[in-house]
Design an enzyme around this catalytic site. Structure first.
Site, PDB file in Angstrom:
ATOM      1  CE  LYS A  52      52.733 -49.435   1.044  1.00  0.00           C
ATOM      2  NZ  LYS A  52      52.314 -48.205   0.261  1.00  0.00           N
ATOM      3  N   GLY A  94      49.613 -40.293   3.559  1.00  0.00           N
ATOM      4  CA  GLY A  94      49.511 -39.556   5.381  1.00  0.00           C
ATOM      5  C   GLY A  94      50.881 -39.227   5.766  1.00  0.00           C
ATOM      6  N   PRO A  98       0.693  -1.224   0.000  1.00  0.00           N
ATOM      7  CG  PRO A  98      -0.560  -1.553   1.890  1.00  0.00           C
ATOM      8  CD  PRO A  98       0.556  -1.900   1.321  1.00  0.00           C
ATOM      9  CG  HIS A  99       1.540   3.545   2.820  1.00  0.00           C
ATOM     10  ND1 HIS A  99       0.773   4.357   2.299  1.00  0.00           N
ATOM     11  CD2 HIS A  99       0.884   2.658   3.589  1.00  0.00           C
ATOM     12  CE1 HIS A  99      -0.484   4.329   2.937  1.00  0.00           C
ATOM     13  NE2 HIS A  99      -0.389   3.248   3.844  1.00  0.00           N
ATOM     14  N   PRO A 124      48.701 -35.726   9.188  1.00  0.00           N
ATOM     15  CG  PRO A 124      49.131 -34.904  11.480  1.00  0.00           C
ATOM     16  CD  PRO A 124      49.251 -34.608   9.865  1.00  0.00           C
ATOM     17  CG  MET A 184      53.844 -47.677  10.850  1.00  0.00           C
ATOM     18  SD  MET A 184      54.630 -47.969   9.379  1.00  0.00           S
ATOM     19  CE  MET A 184      56.285 -47.330   9.380  1.00  0.00           C
ATOM     20  CG  ASP A 227      49.483 -44.845   1.154  1.00  0.00           C
ATOM     21  OD1 ASP A 227      49.256 -45.781   0.144  1.00  0.00           O
ATOM     22  OD2 ASP A 227      50.571 -44.514   1.558  1.00  0.00           O
ATOM     23  CB  THR A 252      56.157 -35.971  10.108  1.00  0.00           C
ATOM     24  OG1 THR A 252      56.251 -37.368  10.462  1.00  0.00           O
ATOM     25  CG2 THR A 252      56.534 -35.416  11.185  1.00  0.00           C
TER      26      THR A 252
END
Length: 463
Positions: free
Chosen positions: A269, A300, A43-44, A224, A382, A247, A330
């Site tokens: 692996k 990795g 309206p306005h 990592p 490991m 990997d 690492t």
């Protein structure tokens, strides 16, 4: 994903804005920029809307909302200060299967208006799905500062070249051309300075260059686990690769950054279980590079620290395949940092040694007397399978049984767990974690009591 990002072609298509205030002005400006046929229902009206109407840029329906206004519309925006009107607009739009955006009411939106960076024809849109508009705007400001103005000209130029580039028969060669075009610094400077003739000459040079694809291999350290630890160079290589050979230790968060149409080849692996023999991996890299592909060998941690990266590069060098290396963080550095264990400290350790838990025959043959000396930190990669042997040999050669140890499982990831105890408990502690895990031995481990910033809830004390 609550909303699918989608760019809509609204040129000459009818859209409706219900509301005539300042918000309606902002929405109308965007839609007019998109060359939509805009109708304002209110309206306005704000003076700016009246001005646009007088110029014939939009149509005004100066009345209360009624559902018939939605007929034939592609999009409707409800921008009133009356919740009941906005609700009615949303309900009627849904009934007609028309996309609707209700300003500041995500629950009543089937479409969201993002924060926009305009380098037409290049557009960047950022959305928080309506949950944090201010955050979207702040991100837009940061990205806006990074994107030069000439990107729009570059995108326009690319559009003009599409048909010519399609004539290049080799798919890889076509992609190489686009990569050279978009990273061509001289061309970028010419476009930024408005030197159109010089820019066209640079493009002609690129088109006339030999298009034969030459393959190469880039050895990339994925870090990592935490994708935030991937280097900028590593990220760029993942975005440019045709093939990614990866990997088991590469996290899914890192893999999410690989170019979507790149081929992914898993060669994971672990100790005693080589699903793809190393020689077969070496041969795979050779074959893919000889096909003219840009190959990323993703490992990795850091590929040159117990990653057999050197062996793979020797094969490539002997075959004359171009290669490069992108180092990674690492596991020793990442896991120690995320566990609150500084590897060196003036009060604890003046030396750090990284040791593999098994050699290529699967044995752990070490200079134990040198490893059992004080004021140093030992990090075994490991080493879980030989934790009992490590414990016995170090104690036999003089390292006290009360020497602190930590085993870090899934280091730097959300699933990280840290088990701490003493050297005399190492074999027992190793049964509490799973691979991949890192063994840290030395008095620096005690500092984790004060410095563990990442995983306090996931840290277990030894028995």
């Amino acid at each position: 994903m609550d909303f699918l990002p989608l760019f809509c072609q609204l040129q000459h298509k009818p859209v409706l804005i219900v509301g005539g205030g300042e918000v309606a002005v902002r929405k109308a400006r965007l839609l007019l920029d998109a060359k939509a046929r805009v109708t304002i229902n209110a309206p306005h009206l704000e003076p700016q809307l009246m001005s646009w109407a007088e110029q014939g840029l939009l149509t005004v329906c100066a009345a209360d909302f009624h559902p018939e206004l939605l007929d034939g519309k592609w999009l409707v925006i409800a921008a009133t200060n009356q919740p009941e009107v906005n609700q009615q607009v949303f309900n009627e739009a849904n009934r007609r299967q028309i996309f609707c955006n209700v300003v500041d009411s995500p629950a009543h939106c089937s479409a969201i208006m993002p924060a926009i960076i305009d380098r037409s024809p290049l557009m960047v849109a950022i959305s928080s799905a309506g949950s944090a508009p201010l955050l979207s705007r702040q991100l837009r400001e940061k990205i806006e500062a990074l994107l030069p103005q000439h990107l729009g000209q570059l995108a326009t130029l690319a559009g003009k070249l599409r048909e010519r580039v399609k004539a290049i028969p080799d798919k890889l060669a076509r992609r190489r051309f686009w990569e050279r075009l978009f990273s061509h610094e001289r061309l970028a400077c010419q476009l930024a300075r408005g030197q159109q003739q010089a820019a066209e000459e640079s493009v002609a040079e690129l088109l006339n260059e030999p298009q034969q694809s030459k393959g190469s291999v880039t050895l990339v350290g994925a870090g990592p686990g935490d994708a935030g630890l991937l280097t900028l160079n590593g990220l760029q290589q993942l975005q440019q690769a045709d093939v990614v050979v990866y990997d088991r230790l590469v996290s899914q968060e890192v893999l999410a950054h690989v170019r979507r149409d790149a081929e992914r080849i898993f060669v994971g692996k672990e100790a005693g279980c080589h699903c793809v023999p190393q020689q077969a991996i070496n041969q795979l890299l050779l074959e893919q590079a000889r096909l003219g592909k840009q190959v990323v060998r993703l490992k990795g941690g850091d590929p040159f620290i117990f990653g057999r990266g050197g062996e793979e590069l020797e094969t490539l060098a002997e075959a004359g395949i171009p290669f490069s290396v992108v180092p990674g963080i690492t596991a020793a550095s990442g896991c120690a940092a995320y566990s609150g264990i500084p590897l060196t400290h003036r009060d604890h350790a003046q030396r750090v040694q990284f040791i593999t838990g098994h050699d290529k025959e699967g044995n752990i043959a070490q200079e134990w007397p040198a490893l059992a000396t004080p004021r140093q930190t030992l990090v075994f990669y490991m080493g879980l399978a030989h934790a009992g042997r490590i414990q016995d040999e170090l104690q036999t050669h003089g390292l006290p049984g009360h020497t602190p140890v930590a085993l870090v499982e899934q280091g730097t990831r959300l699933q990280q767990r840290v088990v701490r105890g003493k050297l005399q408990q190492l074999a027992q502690l190793a049964t509490q974690v799973e691979s991949p895990s890192l063994i840290i031995i030395g008095s620096v481990v005690t500092l984790a009591d004060k410095l563990d910033w990442y995983g306090e809830a996931n840290t277990l004390a030894g028995v």
